[in-house]
Design a protein around this motif. Structure first.
Motif, PDB file in Angstrom:
ATOM      1  N   PRO A  31       0.814  -1.229   0.000  1.00 29.78           N
ATOM      2  CA  PRO A  31       0.000   0.000   0.000  1.00 29.78           C
ATOM      3  C   PRO A  31       0.836   1.263   0.000  1.00 29.78           C
ATOM      4  CG  PRO A  31      -0.934  -1.610   1.509  1.00 29.78           C
ATOM      5  CD  PRO A  31       0.384  -2.166   1.068  1.00 29.78           C
ATOM      6  N   SER A  32       2.034   1.161   0.511  1.00 31.57           N
ATOM      7  CA  SER A  32       2.923   2.328   0.556  1.00 31.57           C
ATOM      8  C   SER A  32       3.502   2.668  -0.810  1.00 31.57           C
ATOM      9  CB  SER A  32       4.072   2.065   1.536  1.00 31.57           C
ATOM     10  OG  SER A  32       4.874   0.985   1.076  1.00 31.57           O
ATOM     11  N   GLY A  33       3.356   1.738  -1.766  1.00 33.63           N
ATOM     12  CA  GLY A  33       3.926   1.954  -3.084  1.00 33.63           C
ATOM     13  C   GLY A  33       5.261   1.274  -3.275  1.00 33.63           C
ATOM     14  N   ARG A  34       5.804   0.713  -2.207  1.00 34.95           N
ATOM     15  CA  ARG A  34       7.064  -0.022  -2.300  1.00 34.95           C
ATOM     16  C   ARG A  34       6.807  -1.431  -2.815  1.00 34.95           C
ATOM     17  NH1 ARG A  34      11.474   2.832  -2.307  1.00 34.95           N
ATOM     18  NH2 ARG A  34      12.647   1.079  -1.410  1.00 34.95           N
ATOM     19  N   TYR A  35       7.811  -2.040  -3.415  1.00 32.76           N
ATOM     20  CA  TYR A  35       7.691  -3.388  -3.954  1.00 32.76           C
ATOM     21  C   TYR A  35       8.547  -4.347  -3.130  1.00 32.76           C
ATOM     22  CZ  TYR A  35       5.509  -1.349  -8.087  1.00 32.76           C
ATOM     23  OH  TYR A  35       4.657  -0.682  -8.924  1.00 32.76           O
ATOM     24  N   ILE A  36       8.022  -5.567  -2.924  1.00 26.58           N
ATOM     25  CA  ILE A  36       8.775  -6.573  -2.181  1.00 26.58           C
ATOM     26  C   ILE A  36       8.809  -7.878  -2.975  1.00 26.58           C
ATOM     27  CG2 ILE A  36       8.266  -5.588   0.091  1.00 26.58           C
ATOM     28  CD1 ILE A  36       6.110  -7.760   0.419  1.00 26.58           C
ATOM     29  N   ALA A  37       9.871  -8.661  -2.739  1.00 27.73           N
ATOM     30  CA  ALA A  37      10.048  -9.956  -3.388  1.00 27.73           C
ATOM     31  C   ALA A  37       9.211 -11.004  -2.654  1.00 27.73           C
ATOM     32  CB  ALA A  37      11.522 -10.335  -3.375  1.00 27.73           C
ATOM     33  N   PRO A  38       9.100 -12.226  -3.214  1.00 24.88           N
ATOM     34  CA  PRO A  38       8.327 -13.288  -2.537  1.00 24.88           C
ATOM     35  C   PRO A  38       8.789 -13.566  -1.112  1.00 24.88           C
ATOM     36  CG  PRO A  38       8.802 -13.934  -4.786  1.00 24.88           C
ATOM     37  CD  PRO A  38       9.577 -12.673  -4.539  1.00 24.88           C
ATOM     38  N   ASP A  39      10.094 -13.329  -0.827  1.00 28.23           N
ATOM     39  CA  ASP A  39      10.603 -13.559   0.537  1.00 28.23           C
ATOM     40  C   ASP A  39      10.471 -12.312   1.406  1.00 28.23           C
ATOM     41  OD1 ASP A  39      12.464 -11.900  -0.559  1.00 28.23           O
ATOM     42  OD2 ASP A  39      14.185 -13.207  -0.233  1.00 28.23           O
ATOM     43  N   SER A  40       9.680 -11.344   0.937  1.00 29.62           N
ATOM     44  CA  SER A  40       9.406 -10.085   1.657  1.00 29.62           C
ATOM     45  C   SER A  40      10.591  -9.123   1.688  1.00 29.62           C
ATOM     46  CB  SER A  40       8.945 -10.375   3.104  1.00 29.62           C
ATOM     47  OG  SER A  40       7.737 -11.107   3.089  1.00 29.62           O
ATOM     48  N   SER A  41      11.642  -9.436   0.961  1.00 31.30           N
ATOM     49  CA  SER A  41      12.761  -8.502   0.913  1.00 31.30           C
ATOM     50  C   SER A  41      12.415  -7.358  -0.045  1.00 31.30           C
ATOM     51  CB  SER A  41      14.036  -9.204   0.444  1.00 31.30           C
ATOM     52  OG  SER A  41      13.838  -9.754  -0.853  1.00 31.30           O
ATOM     53  N   PRO A  42      12.897  -6.160   0.217  1.00 32.18           N
ATOM     54  CA  PRO A  42      12.540  -5.004  -0.625  1.00 32.18           C
ATOM     55  C   PRO A  42      13.152  -5.093  -2.021  1.00 32.18           C
ATOM     56  CG  PRO A  42      14.212  -4.390   0.979  1.00 32.18           C
ATOM     57  CD  PRO A  42      13.785  -5.780   1.348  1.00 32.18           C
ATOM     58  N   ILE A  43      12.414  -4.577  -2.957  1.00 33.67           N
ATOM     59  CA  ILE A  43      12.896  -4.497  -4.341  1.00 33.67           C
ATOM     60  C   ILE A  43      13.311  -3.056  -4.597  1.00 33.67           C
ATOM     61  CG2 ILE A  43      12.273  -4.737  -6.775  1.00 33.67           C
ATOM     62  CD1 ILE A  43      12.398  -7.383  -5.394  1.00 33.67           C
ATOM     63  N   SER A  44      14.460  -2.872  -5.178  1.00 36.65           N
ATOM     64  CA  SER A  44      14.960  -1.517  -5.407  1.00 36.65           C
ATOM     65  C   SER A  44      14.131  -0.794  -6.464  1.00 36.65           C
ATOM     66  CB  SER A  44      16.428  -1.566  -5.845  1.00 36.65           C
ATOM     67  OG  SER A  44      16.526  -2.145  -7.137  1.00 36.65           O
ATOM     68  N   ASP A  45      14.108   0.520  -6.325  1.00 36.89           N
ATOM     69  CA  ASP A  45      13.409   1.341  -7.317  1.00 36.89           C
ATOM     70  C   ASP A  45      14.042   1.182  -8.690  1.00 36.89           C
ATOM     71  OD1 ASP A  45      11.755   2.242  -5.338  1.00 36.89           O
ATOM     72  OD2 ASP A  45      12.820   4.141  -5.036  1.00 36.89           O
ATOM     73  N   GLU A  46      15.355   1.003  -8.725  1.00 38.45           N
ATOM     74  CA  GLU A  46      16.055   0.854  -9.995  1.00 38.45           C
ATOM     75  C   GLU A  46      15.576  -0.394 -10.740  1.00 38.45           C
ATOM     76  OE1 GLU A  46      18.285   3.489  -7.430  1.00 38.45           O
ATOM     77  OE2 GLU A  46      17.486   1.456  -7.123  1.00 38.45           O
ATOM     78  N   PHE A  47      15.360  -1.497  -9.984  1.00 37.37           N
ATOM     79  CA  PHE A  47      14.903  -2.734 -10.628  1.00 37.37           C
ATOM     80  C   PHE A  47      13.473  -2.565 -11.150  1.00 37.37           C
ATOM     81  CE2 PHE A  47      12.875  -6.908 -10.657  1.00 37.37           C
ATOM     82  CZ  PHE A  47      13.782  -7.629 -11.437  1.00 37.37           C
ATOM     83  N   VAL A  48      12.629  -1.915 -10.357  1.00 40.88           N
ATOM     84  CA  VAL A  48      11.242  -1.682 -10.780  1.00 40.88           C
ATOM     85  C   VAL A  48      11.226  -0.840 -12.051  1.00 40.88           C
ATOM     86  CG1 VAL A  48       9.046  -0.591 -10.176  1.00 40.88           C
ATOM     87  CG2 VAL A  48      10.298  -1.911  -8.455  1.00 40.88           C
ATOM     88  N   GLU A  49      12.055   0.193 -12.114  1.00 37.75           N
ATOM     89  CA  GLU A  49      12.112   1.042 -13.300  1.00 37.75           C
ATOM     90  C   GLU A  49      12.634   0.282 -14.512  1.00 37.75           C
ATOM     91  OE1 GLU A  49      10.890   4.088 -13.924  1.00 37.75           O
ATOM     92  OE2 GLU A  49       9.975   3.709 -11.955  1.00 37.75           O
ATOM     93  N   LEU A  50      13.566  -0.666 -14.253  1.00 39.43           N
ATOM     94  CA  LEU A  50      14.079  -1.485 -15.353  1.00 39.43           C
ATOM     95  C   LEU A  50      12.959  -2.339 -15.946  1.00 39.43           C
ATOM     96  CD1 LEU A  50      16.410  -2.576 -17.061  1.00 39.43           C
ATOM     97  CD2 LEU A  50      16.846  -4.256 -15.245  1.00 39.43           C
ATOM     98  N   VAL A  51      12.123  -2.937 -15.082  1.00 41.26           N
ATOM     99  CA  VAL A  51      10.992  -3.744 -15.555  1.00 41.26           C
ATOM    100  C   VAL A  51      10.010  -2.848 -16.323  1.00 41.26           C
ATOM    101  CG1 VAL A  51       9.012  -5.160 -14.858  1.00 41.26           C
ATOM    102  CG2 VAL A  51      11.206  -5.401 -13.670  1.00 41.26           C
ATOM    103  N   ARG A  52       9.772  -1.651 -15.803  1.00 43.13           N
ATOM    104  CA  ARG A  52       8.856  -0.732 -16.475  1.00 43.13           C
ATOM    105  C   ARG A  52       9.402  -0.334 -17.852  1.00 43.13           C
ATOM    106  NH1 ARG A  52       4.777   2.238 -14.516  1.00 43.13           N
ATOM    107  NH2 ARG A  52       5.433   1.905 -12.343  1.00 43.13           N
ATOM    108  N   GLU A  53      10.692  -0.069 -17.911  1.00 41.41           N
ATOM    109  CA  GLU A  53      11.304   0.334 -19.174  1.00 41.41           C
ATOM    110  C   GLU A  53      11.236  -0.781 -20.211  1.00 41.41           C
ATOM    111  OE1 GLU A  53      15.680   1.719 -20.870  1.00 41.41           O
ATOM    112  OE2 GLU A  53      15.224   1.913 -18.733  1.00 41.41           O
ATOM    113  N   GLN A  54      11.438  -2.031 -19.763  1.00 39.83           N
ATOM    114  CA  GLN A  54      11.384  -3.170 -20.680  1.00 39.83           C
ATOM    115  C   GLN A  54       9.992  -3.363 -21.274  1.00 39.83           C
ATOM    116  OE1 GLN A  54      12.814  -6.326 -18.138  1.00 39.83           O
ATOM    117  NE2 GLN A  54      14.921  -6.133 -18.892  1.00 39.83           N
ATOM    118  N   ASN A  55       8.989  -2.875 -20.587  1.00 36.70           N
ATOM    119  CA  ASN A  55       7.613  -3.050 -21.048  1.00 36.70           C
ATOM    120  C   ASN A  55       6.972  -1.722 -21.459  1.00 36.70           C
ATOM    121  OD1 ASN A  55       6.805  -6.061 -20.376  1.00 36.70           O
ATOM    122  ND2 ASN A  55       8.049  -5.327 -18.671  1.00 36.70           N
ATOM    123  N   SER A  56       7.792  -0.719 -21.714  1.00 38.34           N
ATOM    124  CA  SER A  56       7.278   0.593 -22.120  1.00 38.34           C
ATOM    125  C   SER A  56       7.269   0.709 -23.640  1.00 38.34           C
ATOM    126  CB  SER A  56       8.134   1.707 -21.513  1.00 38.34           C
ATOM    127  OG  SER A  56       9.444   1.656 -22.051  1.00 38.34           O
TER     128      SER A  56
END
Length: 319
Positions: A31-56
């Motif tokens: 809900p905070s807008g942050r992303y987490i992996a299946p093991d609940s570890s945080p996902i970096s903003d850089e990785f999220v942006e990379l996924v977004r860029e690949q699908n833009s």
């Protein structure tokens, strides 16, 4: 869905591409807008942006298709040409559109030329003979030629109308099925849709191969001398229509299939447009080559002086 909403649909497809890619990576958005992996570890903003860029870039792929010609305006042009054809219809039985075989009732205005011929029957003199030979006698054929040209333009405009109707329809269907494909892809599923291009199969051609029966024969709308191939709406069997397949297993692969689908639509639009353009070029060349069969000559009387216009070589006299 409708073509008018294509921009919004394209933006939605791009959003779904990113969201589906995130889901397939089993990444969860808090809900905070942050992303987490299946093991609940945080996902970096850089990785999220990379996924977004690949699908833009999906929305941008639709940009060239967002301002297509309006079929309604073309339909209006077709109606106006129908009115022009009606105004040119002549002869005791009217005129027949050589493209579609439509019957046009004779125009009272065009048939007034018969009254002119009767009135000037006893007119004699140089100007009279030239006027009768160069204007009165060929008048019906020249008007018939104009009618044939209007019929050819009617065919071209109708072809354009159908072309852009089907193009819009296919684009709308592609966007609709792409959204459904991303929705159904889910975590492990795959897209499964086939779009049959009515655009490619609905319009055969608009040929305007106008020929005459001889060097001096005029084109007439009702004579065998006129040959005009028309717009034909000929629906091909579904299995023969070109197909766009959306059966990818990943968002990136589906993105590529959407792009290929847009290329396919563009290819068939350009091919049909070239057919229409070729027909119009043929018509233009015919008119240029046989100008005297389409344009009445300048009256001889227009070039006479005040001194000569009343002589036998000018207005002449009644018999």
């Amino acid at each position: 869905m409708s073509y008018a909403e294509l921009r919004q649909h394209a933006q939605r497809i791009e959003e779904l591409a990113f969201e589906t890619a995130i889901k397939q990576l089993r990444i969860e958005m808090l809900p905070s807008g942050r992303y987490i992996a299946p093991d609940s570890s945080p996902i970096s903003d850089e990785f999220v942006e990379l996924v977004r860029e690949q699908n833009s870039g999906i929305a941008a792929m639709f940009e060239p298709f967002l301002d297509l010609p309006d079929p309604a305006s073309l339909a209006l042009m077709h109606e106006q040409l129908m009115e022009a054809a009606q105004a040119l219809a002549s002869g005791p039985n009217g005129s027949i559109d050589p493209v579609h075989g439509l019957k046009f009732v004779a125009s009272g205005e065009m048939n007034k030329i018969d009254h002119v011929k009767t009135t000037l029957r006893e007119w004699r003199g140089g100007g009279a003979e030239v006027f009768k030979a160069s204007f009165l006698e060929p008048f019906t054929d020249v008007v018939g030629n104009h009618f044939s040209l209007v019929a050819t333009l009617m065919a071209a405009i109708k072809a354009e109308e159908i072309l852009w109707e089907e193009c819009r329809k296919n684009l709308d269907e592609l966007a609709h099925e792409a959204i459904n494909a991303f929705d159904s892809m889910g975590d492990h599923g795959s897209a499964s849709a086939v779009i049959l291009l009515s655009l490619a199969s609905s319009i055969v051609s608009v040929g305007a191969a106008i020929t005459t029966g001889g060097a001096s024969a005029a084109l007439t709308a009702v004579g065998a001398a006129t040959q005009v191939a028309g717009t034909v709406v000929d629906k091909m069997p579904a299995e023969e229509a070109p197909a766009i397949r959306l059966d990818a297993k990943t968002p990136y692969e589906l993105r590529q299939q959407i792009l290929e689908g847009l290329y396919e639509i563009a290819f068939h639009v350009l091919r049909k447009e070239q057919q229409i353009a070729d027909a119009m070029i043929m018509s233009s060349e015919t008119v240029a080559r046989m100008r005297t069969d389409f344009v009445s000559p300048r009256p001889t009387l227009a070039d006479l002086s005040r001194r000569t216009i009343l002589t036998d070589q000018g207005l002449g006299h009644n018999a």
